[in-house]
Scaffold this active site. Structure first.
Site, PDB file in Angstrom:
ATOM      1  N   VAL A   1      -4.332   4.070   4.197  1.00  0.00           N
ATOM      2  CA  VAL A   1      -3.893   4.369   3.160  1.00  0.00           C
ATOM      3  C   VAL A   1      -4.871   5.551   2.315  1.00  0.00           C
ATOM      4  CG1 VAL A   1      -2.895   3.676   0.787  1.00  0.00           C
ATOM      5  CG2 VAL A   1      -2.688   2.160   2.699  1.00  0.00           C
TER       6      VAL A   1
ATOM      7  N   ALA B   1       1.274  16.354 -13.717  1.00  0.00           N
ATOM      8  CA  ALA B   1       0.396  15.731 -14.314  1.00  0.00           C
ATOM      9  C   ALA B   1      -0.324  16.369 -15.627  1.00  0.00           C
ATOM     10  CB  ALA B   1      -0.810  15.126 -13.491  1.00  0.00           C
TER      11      ALA B   1
ATOM     12  N   ARG C   1     -16.799   3.008   5.521  1.00  0.00           N
ATOM     13  CA  ARG C   1     -17.900   2.141   6.178  1.00  0.00           C
ATOM     14  C   ARG C   1     -18.619   3.086   7.186  1.00  0.00           C
ATOM     15  NH1 ARG C   1     -14.623  -3.361   7.080  1.00  0.00           N
ATOM     16  NH2 ARG C   1     -13.236  -1.967   7.893  1.00  0.00           N
TER      17      ARG C   1
ATOM     18  N   LYS D   1       2.640 -10.480  -3.149  1.00  0.00           N
ATOM     19  CA  LYS D   1       3.401  -9.564  -3.597  1.00  0.00           C
ATOM     20  C   LYS D   1       4.614 -10.164  -4.617  1.00  0.00           C
ATOM     21  CE  LYS D   1       3.043  -6.492   0.472  1.00  0.00           C
ATOM     22  NZ  LYS D   1       3.289  -6.359   1.756  1.00  0.00           N
TER      23      LYS D   1
HETATM   24  N1  HSE Z   1       0.710  -5.765   5.889  1.00  0.00           N
HETATM   25  C1  HSE Z   1       1.545  -5.421   5.080  1.00  0.00           C
HETATM   26  C2  HSE Z   1       3.148  -5.216   5.668  1.00  0.00           C
HETATM   27  C3  HSE Z   1       1.318  -3.892   4.485  1.00  0.00           C
HETATM   28  O1  HSE Z   1       3.277  -5.233   6.785  1.00  0.00           O
HETATM   29  O2  HSE Z   1       4.163  -5.053   4.819  1.00  0.00           O
HETATM   30  C4  HSE Z   1       1.893  -3.424   3.157  1.00  0.00           C
HETATM   31  O3  HSE Z   1       1.417  -4.338   2.194  1.00  0.00           O
END
Ligand code: HSE
Length: 438
Positions: A14, A33, A45, A205
């Site tokens: 991401v 914006a 890392r 979520k």
């Molecule tokens: N592992 C999560 C999914 C990534 O497969 O939806 C997105 O939140």
């Protein structure tokens, strides 16, 4: 005015997508914006690794603490995932007066109450659109677009990896672990893929969506969570014969006694649009009292799809830098002093219909015993399939769909059915939701 300076923590799938989208769409983003947005710092890392994005103008470090402490940086974008380090970095960023954008659903679901409280005191924003359903702007839709409604329920396919696995099992008869490995290769799966297949990621979520929909504190620990690991090819095929698809759903529903908050495999009538959401795609169905059912569909995971939501959040933050700071949308949609304590119901108190599959001895009277137990528990049967035994088999498969009952009625009936001498092994039980207008 010079560009707003952004520090990204984590340059993985991401993070790389975010750098690419910000750079490719810089001109359009500037027009939206009102200020330029420049990624000046990033933590990774291994800073020597080859990347999918151009980092030539970014100061790289392997210590994210340096970025949250750097007075030059205005916005911290937290994309390292995980809990403790992310929490520490976000809290420090807030304490240092920085706005935060995060895609970290575990962080918000578990520590969001504390984080938003700190952000409110400090007058900074914490934006988290990318934490739920990847690129689908579902948080903005519920928090702003539907804010005139009393939200009654929502149901979503909110884990792309799980949906990808169920789809491939159904369409191609592929093996569970083989599909999971592909999802990992494509960068969809969590670092620990049990979060995907055991429903933990979806519960993170769902917790966030429920708070925004109902104006309640984040209560991840109260979500009922069941994964997809026990779903077999047989269940997928029997469900189809009954006119249903099996989807891994997160459901949050307002009832008179409290809020149902649950993640589990679910049979959905195949004619519903959401039953046809396949692969890594996500979809969330939200029922508002004024608007009725609304459906939001899109990519739930992946580099640029998730970056789309991260960048939108960065733009939102930048817009507020030139707007009235008091005039912001509250983190959980409701004003902080109006968050209420409607209880989350224990799973025993939810109401749903069920798909049951059991292996029974092929002899007279077995079906009557099972239906007697269901009848005594006041559970009525809507459909029933009995499969003929194959070759030398002495067991038959019985598949039933029931009407809606309280989960505790079903738990007790299942215990009694499993105790019958004529029933082999444990029953398979999958909840059924018709997702109609009620
Ligand atoms: N592992 C999560 C999914 C990534 O497969 O939806 C997105 O939140």
């Amino acid at each position: 005015m010079g560009p707003v300076k952004v520090g990204i923590l984590g340059l993985g799938t991401v993070g790389g997508g975010t750098v690419n989208v910000l750079s490719r769409n810089a001109e359009e983003i500037f027009r939206r914006a009102g200020r330029g947005i420049q990624v000046t710092h990033a933590a990774a890392r291994d800073i020597t690794r080859a990347r999918s994005c151009d980092t030539s103008e970014i100061q790289l470090t392997d210590n994210p603490q340096d970025i949250v402490a750097n007075p030059e940086v205005d916005i911290i974008v937290e994309l390292i995932g995980g809990e403790e380090l992310a929490r520490d970095l976000v809290m420090k960023a807030i304490a240092n007066g920085k706005h935060v954008v995060t895609a970290n659903k575990a962080l918000i679901a578990k520590y969001g109450n504390e984080i938003f409280n700190a952000a409110q005191k400090k007058g900074v924003m914490v934006a988290f659109e990318a934490a739920v359903a990847g690129g689908i702007p579902i948080i903005k839709a519920i928090r702003e677009g539907l804010s005139g409604n009393r939200i009654e329920w929502l149901a979503g396919i909110i884990n792309g990896t799980g949906n990808f696995i169920l789809t491939e099992m159904r369409d191609k008869g592929r093996d569970f672990s083989d599909v999971l490995q592909e999802a990992q290769r494509l960068g969809y799966a969590e670092a620990d893929p049990t979060f995907d297949v055991e429903g933990i990621d979806a519960a993170h979520k769902l917790t966030i969506l429920a708070s925004i929909a109902f104006g309640i504190p984040l209560q991840f620990e109260k979500a009922y969570t069941e994964g997809i690991t026990k779903i077999t090819q047989e269940d997928v095929s029997y469900a189809e014969q009954l006119g249903y698809r099996i989807k891994h759903l997160g459901i949050a529903k307002r009832t008179d006694s409290g809020i149902e908050l649950r993640v589990h495999p679910t049979l959905i009538p195949e004619r519903r649009l959401i039953a046809n959401v396949d692969g890594v795609m996500n979809a969330v169905l939200v029922k508002g009292d004024a608007v009725g059912p609304t459906l939001y569909y899109g990519a739930g995971a992946g580099s640029e799809a998730t970056a789309s939501a991260v960048v939108a959040d960065i733009i939102d933050v930048v817009r507020t830098l030139t707007a009235d700071p008091e005039n912001r949308v509250p983190h959980l949609a409701f004003q902080p002093d109006s968050i209420n304590d409607t209880p989350i119901l224990p799973v025993e108190d939810i109401q749903t219909a069920y798909y049951l599959r059991m292996s029974a001895d092929d002899k007279p009277g077995v079906l009557a015993e099972v239906t007697q137990i269901l009848g005594d528990a006041e559970i009525s049967i809507e459909a029933l399939i009995q499969k003929e035994p194959q070759n030398a088999e002495t067991q038959v498969q019985i598949i039933m769909l029931t009407h809606k009952v309280y989960e505790k009625q079903m738990i007790s009936a299942i215990e009694k059915i499993e105790a019958l001498d004529s029933i082999k092994d444990q029953l398979t039980r999958i909840r059924v939701e018709t997702l109609d207008k009620e």
